[in-house]
Design a protein around this motif. Structure first.
Motif, PDB file in Angstrom:
ATOM      1  N   ASP A 137      30.514   5.293   1.637  1.00 18.29           N
ATOM      2  CA  ASP A 137      30.631   4.625   2.851  1.00 18.29           C
ATOM      3  C   ASP A 137      30.993   5.119   3.987  1.00 18.29           C
ATOM      4  N   ALA A 138      31.893   5.732   4.150  1.00 23.32           N
ATOM      5  CA  ALA A 138      32.513   6.751   5.369  1.00 23.32           C
ATOM      6  C   ALA A 138      31.481   6.775   6.133  1.00 23.32           C
ATOM      7  N   ALA A 139      30.283   7.524   6.018  1.00 29.07           N
ATOM      8  CA  ALA A 139      28.936   7.530   6.780  1.00 29.07           C
ATOM      9  C   ALA A 139      28.368   6.801   6.879  1.00 29.07           C
ATOM     10  N   VAL A 140      28.007   6.253   6.050  1.00 26.95           N
ATOM     11  CA  VAL A 140      27.477   4.749   6.987  1.00 26.95           C
ATOM     12  C   VAL A 140      28.153   4.211   7.650  1.00 26.95           C
ATOM     13  N   MET A 141      29.664   3.946   7.566  1.00 27.94           N
ATOM     14  CA  MET A 141      30.223   3.437   9.037  1.00 27.94           C
ATOM     15  C   MET A 141      30.312   4.135  10.067  1.00 27.94           C
ATOM     16  N   LEU A 142      30.447   5.169   9.934  1.00 25.05           N
ATOM     17  CA  LEU A 142      30.536   5.997  11.113  1.00 25.05           C
ATOM     18  C   LEU A 142      29.118   6.066  12.007  1.00 25.05           C
ATOM     19  N   LEU A 143      28.019   5.814  11.189  1.00 26.24           N
ATOM     20  CA  LEU A 143      27.093   5.794  11.770  1.00 26.24           C
ATOM     21  C   LEU A 143      26.585   4.644  12.834  1.00 26.24           C
ATOM     22  N   MET A 144      27.734   3.757  12.423  1.00 22.36           N
ATOM     23  CA  MET A 144      27.903   2.180  12.785  1.00 22.36           C
ATOM     24  C   MET A 144      28.852   2.641  14.155  1.00 22.36           C
ATOM     25  N   TYR A 145      30.254   3.118  13.922  1.00 25.35           N
ATOM     26  CA  TYR A 145      30.725   3.165  15.036  1.00 25.35           C
ATOM     27  C   TYR A 145      30.704   4.164  16.218  1.00 25.35           C
ATOM     28  N   GLY A 146      29.513   5.498  15.332  1.00 25.80           N
ATOM     29  CA  GLY A 146      29.844   6.937  16.572  1.00 25.80           C
ATOM     30  C   GLY A 146      28.667   6.602  16.479  1.00 25.80           C
ATOM     31  N   ALA A 147      27.582   5.880  16.381  1.00 31.37           N
ATOM     32  CA  ALA A 147      26.556   6.055  16.742  1.00 31.37           C
ATOM     33  C   ALA A 147      25.703   4.391  17.073  1.00 31.37           C
ATOM     34  N   GLY A 148      26.713   3.539  16.819  1.00 39.61           N
ATOM     35  CA  GLY A 148      25.824   2.353  17.314  1.00 39.61           C
ATOM     36  C   GLY A 148      24.218   1.297  16.690  1.00 39.61           C
ATOM     37  N   MET A 149      25.072   1.817  15.716  1.00 37.75           N
ATOM     38  CA  MET A 149      23.710   1.527  14.427  1.00 37.75           C
ATOM     39  C   MET A 149      24.034   0.001  13.737  1.00 37.75           C
ATOM     40  N   ARG A 150      23.624  -0.711  13.859  1.00 39.25           N
ATOM     41  CA  ARG A 150      22.808  -1.678  12.756  1.00 39.25           C
ATOM     42  C   ARG A 150      23.185  -1.395  11.843  1.00 39.25           C
ATOM     43  N   ILE A 151      23.936  -2.664  10.385  1.00 42.81           N
ATOM     44  CA  ILE A 151      24.129  -1.649   9.048  1.00 42.81           C
ATOM     45  C   ILE A 151      22.539  -1.456   8.833  1.00 42.81           C
ATOM     46  N   LYS A 176      11.052  -1.979  17.094  1.00 43.00           N
ATOM     47  CA  LYS A 176      11.555  -1.572  18.753  1.00 43.00           C
ATOM     48  C   LYS A 176      11.893   0.160  18.571  1.00 43.00           C
ATOM     49  N   GLN A 177      12.032   1.710  18.617  1.00 44.84           N
ATOM     50  CA  GLN A 177      12.822   2.165  18.050  1.00 44.84           C
ATOM     51  C   GLN A 177      13.438   2.577  19.325  1.00 44.84           C
ATOM     52  N   ARG A 178      14.696   3.787  19.440  1.00 48.28           N
ATOM     53  CA  ARG A 178      15.226   4.727  20.545  1.00 48.28           C
ATOM     54  C   ARG A 178      15.883   5.233  19.833  1.00 48.28           C
ATOM     55  N   VAL A 179      16.265   6.306  20.401  1.00 46.69           N
ATOM     56  CA  VAL A 179      16.965   7.944  20.208  1.00 46.69           C
ATOM     57  C   VAL A 179      18.755   7.688  21.069  1.00 46.69           C
ATOM     58  N   VAL A 180      19.056   7.703  19.376  1.00 48.91           N
ATOM     59  CA  VAL A 180      20.356   7.659  19.538  1.00 48.91           C
ATOM     60  C   VAL A 180      20.842   9.240  19.131  1.00 48.91           C
ATOM     61  N   PRO A 181      22.275   9.697  20.523  1.00 46.94           N
ATOM     62  CA  PRO A 181      22.984  11.063  19.931  1.00 46.94           C
ATOM     63  C   PRO A 181      23.017  10.955  19.114  1.00 46.94           C
ATOM     64  N   LEU A 182      23.818  11.833  17.623  1.00 45.03           N
ATOM     65  CA  LEU A 182      25.135  11.602  17.076  1.00 45.03           C
ATOM     66  C   LEU A 182      25.808  12.925  17.151  1.00 45.03           C
ATOM     67  N   LEU A 183      26.939  12.408  17.156  1.00 37.91           N
ATOM     68  CA  LEU A 183      28.374  12.770  17.394  1.00 37.91           C
ATOM     69  C   LEU A 183      28.457  13.761  15.847  1.00 37.91           C
ATOM     70  N   PRO A 184      29.112  15.126  16.249  1.00 37.03           N
ATOM     71  CA  PRO A 184      28.944  16.211  15.140  1.00 37.03           C
ATOM     72  C   PRO A 184      30.625  15.818  13.975  1.00 37.03           C
ATOM     73  N   ILE A 185      31.101  14.706  13.920  1.00 38.45           N
ATOM     74  CA  ILE A 185      31.768  14.520  13.256  1.00 38.45           C
ATOM     75  C   ILE A 185      30.587  13.071  12.102  1.00 38.45           C
ATOM     76  N   VAL A 186      29.943  12.029  12.584  1.00 39.01           N
ATOM     77  CA  VAL A 186      28.919  11.523  11.953  1.00 39.01           C
ATOM     78  C   VAL A 186      27.748  12.534  11.687  1.00 39.01           C
ATOM     79  N   ARG A 187      27.402  13.165  11.906  1.00 33.50           N
ATOM     80  CA  ARG A 187      26.075  14.801  11.326  1.00 33.50           C
ATOM     81  C   ARG A 187      26.780  14.854  10.183  1.00 33.50           C
ATOM     82  N   GLU A 188      28.220  15.240  10.282  1.00 35.18           N
ATOM     83  CA  GLU A 188      28.716  16.336   9.060  1.00 35.18           C
ATOM     84  C   GLU A 188      29.109  14.816   8.185  1.00 35.18           C
TER      85      GLU A 188
END
Length: 297
Positions: A137-151, A176-188
């Motif tokens: 759940d924390a990983a999903v939340m960080l993808l939204m907050y750290g990468a701006g992804m929709r749920i 529609k495809q787009r490229v989003v950068p991922l912060l180290p905290i999100v990847r981890e």
């Protein structure tokens, strides 16, 4: 016969228009209500509908308690259905009924603060019951907050996307495809979840899993967020989608330009992104009122 045209309408939305499953369900349900109420069973009948017919359908729905926003969506679905019907019978789609929907006041998103976002992620991680569920759940939340992804975008990730790199290709609305950068905290965070997950993560299987191993549902993420929100005493506006709003607002406040933000969020038009300038302006005004000496007199 009505079932036949509804099936064809569903297929058109799914394949030709590439609409999301949620939109397909809503548009088909709208078409079904229309055909049942007016006893329509072929494309000729739908194509012959007038502005008065659509107005009557909306009036019937309004009587059921439909609000402005829902009525506007319903009208959009009705017009699309009639336009498609006219194409099926060889009529000019441009002569389809014209009807203005209700005015919708565009609300300003309610983002959470950076501290609140951090606290929410930590609370979600601690309230998962099992360790791997909290990590998930924390990983999903960080993808939204750290990468701006929709749920839906976060939950559509596949096991084959692992290991995550510095960027990720995301498929959003309208395919529609787009490229989003991922912060180290999100990847981890995603890597920690993947390592702890008891279910086999291979190939095109869903990256995020439910307790029984099936794909994780949006409802489960929303429930986890609701528990964390309650524990922290945050308002009901602190939803999973609010994390995406926070991503946008905090980037804009740090100097990101609107065009770059539009690309990161996957908005089709700049107008959808410009609403965040209102959020930032509102925050500045609030800060001004709380800090300016004349405001305290």
């Amino acid at each position: 016969m009505s079932a036949s045209i509804l099936s064809q309408w569903r297929e058109h939305l799914q394949t030709a228009r590439r609409r999301s499953p949620h939109t397909v369900r809503a548009y088909v349900a709208t078409a079904q209500r229309l055909t049942e109420r007016l006893a329509l069973d072929d494309w000729q009948g739908v194509a012959a509908l007038s502005t008065r017919d659509l107005r009557g359908q909306l009036a019937a729905r309004r009587a059921d308690g439909l609000g402005n926003a829902s009525a506007a969506r319903e009208l959009s679905a009705l017009k699309a259905f009639v336009t498609y019907a006219r194409e099926q019978v060889g009529a000019d789609p441009g002569t389809a009924p014209r009807l203005r929907g209700p005015r919708i006041k565009k609300g300003i998103p309610r983002p959470v603060t950076p501290d609140e976002a951090t606290n929410l992620v930590e609370a979600v991680a601690e309230s998962g019951g099992e360790d791997w569920i909290g990590l998930r759940d924390a990983a999903v939340m960080l993808l939204m907050y750290g990468a701006g992804m929709r749920i839906a975008e976060a939950l559509s990730l596949k096991a084959s996307d692992l290991p995550l790199g510095q960027t990720l290709v995301v498929t959003g609305k309208g395919r529609k495809q787009r490229v989003v950068p991922l912060l180290p905290i999100v990847r981890e965070a995603v890597a920690r979840y993947a390592e702890a997950c008891p279910h086999l993560l291979t190939g095109d299987s869903a990256l995020f899993r439910g307790t029984k191993g099936g794909p994780l549902s949006q409802g489960m993420v929303q429930k986890a967020m609701a528990r964390a929100r309650k524990a922290l005493g945050l308002p009901d506006t602190a939803t999973p989608h609010a994390l995406r709003h926070s991503f946008a607002t905090h980037l804009l406040g740090s100097g990101a330009d609107l065009r770059s933000l539009q690309e990161l969020l996957g908005h089709a038009s700049l107008g959808s992104t410009q609403i965040y300038t209102q959020v930032d302006a509102a925050k500045m005004l609030e800060a001004y009122r709380s800090a300016h000496p004349r405001e305290k007199d």
